[in-house]
Scaffold this motif. Structure first.
Motif, mmCIF file in Angstrom:
data_model
loop_
_atom_site.group_PDB
_atom_site.id
_atom_site.type_symbol
_atom_site.label_atom_id
_atom_site.label_comp_id
_atom_site.label_asym_id
_atom_site.label_seq_id
_atom_site.Cartn_x
_atom_site.Cartn_y
_atom_site.Cartn_z
ATOM 1 N N LYS A 53 -14.156 14.226 10.467
ATOM 2 C CA LYS A 53 -14.992 14.055 9.590
ATOM 3 C C LYS A 53 -15.023 15.142 8.406
ATOM 4 C CE LYS A 53 -19.069 15.971 11.474
ATOM 5 N NZ LYS A 53 -20.500 15.800 12.036
ATOM 6 N N THR A 54 -14.456 16.247 8.450
ATOM 7 C CA THR A 54 -14.350 17.113 7.564
ATOM 8 C C THR A 54 -13.073 17.425 6.675
ATOM 9 O OG1 THR A 54 -13.551 18.699 9.024
ATOM 10 C CG2 THR A 54 -16.192 18.464 8.724
ATOM 11 N N ILE A 55 -11.890 16.491 7.260
ATOM 12 C CA ILE A 55 -10.918 16.530 6.631
ATOM 13 C C ILE A 55 -10.724 15.878 5.246
ATOM 14 C CG2 ILE A 55 -8.630 15.854 6.697
ATOM 15 C CD1 ILE A 55 -8.692 15.501 9.778
ATOM 16 N N PRO A 56 -10.367 16.674 4.140
ATOM 17 C CA PRO A 56 -10.382 16.107 2.625
ATOM 18 C C PRO A 56 -9.500 14.902 2.842
ATOM 19 C CG PRO A 56 -9.925 18.335 2.732
ATOM 20 C CD PRO A 56 -9.873 18.082 4.335
ATOM 21 N N ILE A 57 -10.079 13.757 2.013
ATOM 22 C CA ILE A 57 -9.330 12.607 1.822
ATOM 23 C C ILE A 57 -9.001 12.478 0.356
ATOM 24 C CG2 ILE A 57 -9.369 9.865 2.159
ATOM 25 C CD1 ILE A 57 -11.124 10.617 4.638
ATOM 26 N N LEU A 58 -7.901 11.915 0.034
ATOM 27 C CA LEU A 58 -7.714 11.580 -1.443
ATOM 28 C C LEU A 58 -7.245 10.095 -1.491
ATOM 29 C CD1 LEU A 58 -7.365 13.092 -4.222
ATOM 30 C CD2 LEU A 58 -4.807 13.485 -3.441
ATOM 31 N N TYR A 59 -7.805 9.301 -2.317
ATOM 32 C CA TYR A 59 -7.262 8.120 -2.450
ATOM 33 C C TYR A 59 -6.115 8.007 -3.427
ATOM 34 C CZ TYR A 59 -11.228 5.461 -0.556
ATOM 35 O OH TYR A 59 -12.086 5.008 0.412
ATOM 36 N N LEU A 60 -5.257 6.798 -3.442
ATOM 37 C CA LEU A 60 -4.005 6.866 -4.031
ATOM 38 C C LEU A 60 -4.017 5.378 -4.409
ATOM 39 C CD1 LEU A 60 -1.176 7.976 -4.934
ATOM 40 C CD2 LEU A 60 -0.333 7.297 -2.614
ATOM 41 N N SER A 61 -3.812 4.951 -5.731
ATOM 42 C CA SER A 61 -3.761 3.717 -6.063
ATOM 43 C C SER A 61 -3.330 3.453 -7.552
ATOM 44 C CB SER A 61 -5.388 3.146 -5.957
ATOM 45 O OG SER A 61 -5.331 1.606 -6.355
ATOM 46 N N GLY A 62 -2.903 2.160 -7.888
ATOM 47 C CA GLY A 62 -2.534 1.891 -9.209
ATOM 48 C C GLY A 62 -3.909 1.381 -9.961
ATOM 49 N N LYS A 63 -4.899 1.214 -9.245
ATOM 50 C CA LYS A 63 -6.087 0.826 -10.032
ATOM 51 C C LYS A 63 -6.514 1.821 -10.940
ATOM 52 C CE LYS A 63 -8.339 -1.406 -5.998
ATOM 53 N NZ LYS A 63 -8.593 -2.789 -6.122
ATOM 54 N N PRO A 64 -7.184 1.456 -11.982
ATOM 55 C CA PRO A 64 -7.876 2.177 -13.164
ATOM 56 C C PRO A 64 -8.715 3.233 -12.567
ATOM 57 C CG PRO A 64 -8.187 0.013 -13.635
ATOM 58 C CD PRO A 64 -7.866 -0.095 -12.086
ATOM 59 N N ALA A 65 -8.609 4.523 -13.258
ATOM 60 C CA ALA A 65 -9.314 5.596 -12.900
ATOM 61 C C ALA A 65 -10.605 5.262 -12.606
ATOM 62 C CB ALA A 65 -8.994 6.907 -13.898
ATOM 63 N N ASP A 66 -11.617 4.529 -13.362
ATOM 64 C CA ASP A 66 -13.004 4.402 -13.389
ATOM 65 C C ASP A 66 -13.191 3.627 -11.945
ATOM 66 O OD1 ASP A 66 -11.618 2.060 -14.514
ATOM 67 O OD2 ASP A 66 -13.433 1.398 -15.364
#
Length: 123
Positions: A77-90
């Motif tokens: 639960k404390t591991i940082p998570i980063l999303y990765l996607s081609g979706k727009p920043a907003d």
């Protein structure tokens, strides 16, 4: 001191390999998986990752579902998570706020941007 271990989950194998090469060249230990199930061994293994990068649009379990599963587990639960996607920043910013992950990277990201974002997440 051991290297930071980063787990990347993305069903786009070419992009997965590119990010792996970029991060390894920056000195990180990288584990890759094309599904959330495949990533299980890296996320819940004996050595916890320093960061998890998850593609938002994945087959079977979406990035949001995977992030929720990781956040709901005592071990991870404390591991940082980063999303990765081609979706727009907003759109990604809204997903980050809804799911409680730590940030995002918009595809396609340059090697410099990937390293900068990962470095800032690990400080």
């Amino acid at each position: 001191m051991s290297k930071h271990r980063i787990v990347i989950i993305d069903d786009d194998f070419c992009y997965l390999e590119m990010i792996k090469l970029v991060l390894e060249s920056a000195g990180y230990e990288v584990c890759i998986a094309t599904t959330s199930f495949e990533a299980h061994q890296y996320v819940y293994g004996e050595r916890k990752p320093s960061l998890i990068i998850i593609d938002v649009m994945m087959p079977i379990w979406s990035g949001s579902q995977t992030a929720t599963m990781i956040r709901n587990n005592e071990h991870s639960k404390t591991i940082p998570i980063l999303y990765l996607s081609g979706k727009p920043a907003d759109v990604l910013q809204s997903l980050v706020e809804e799911s409680g992950v730590n940030g995002y990277l918009v595809k396609p990201a340059t090697p410099q941007k990937i390293i900068e974002k990962v470095s800032s997440m690990l400080q």
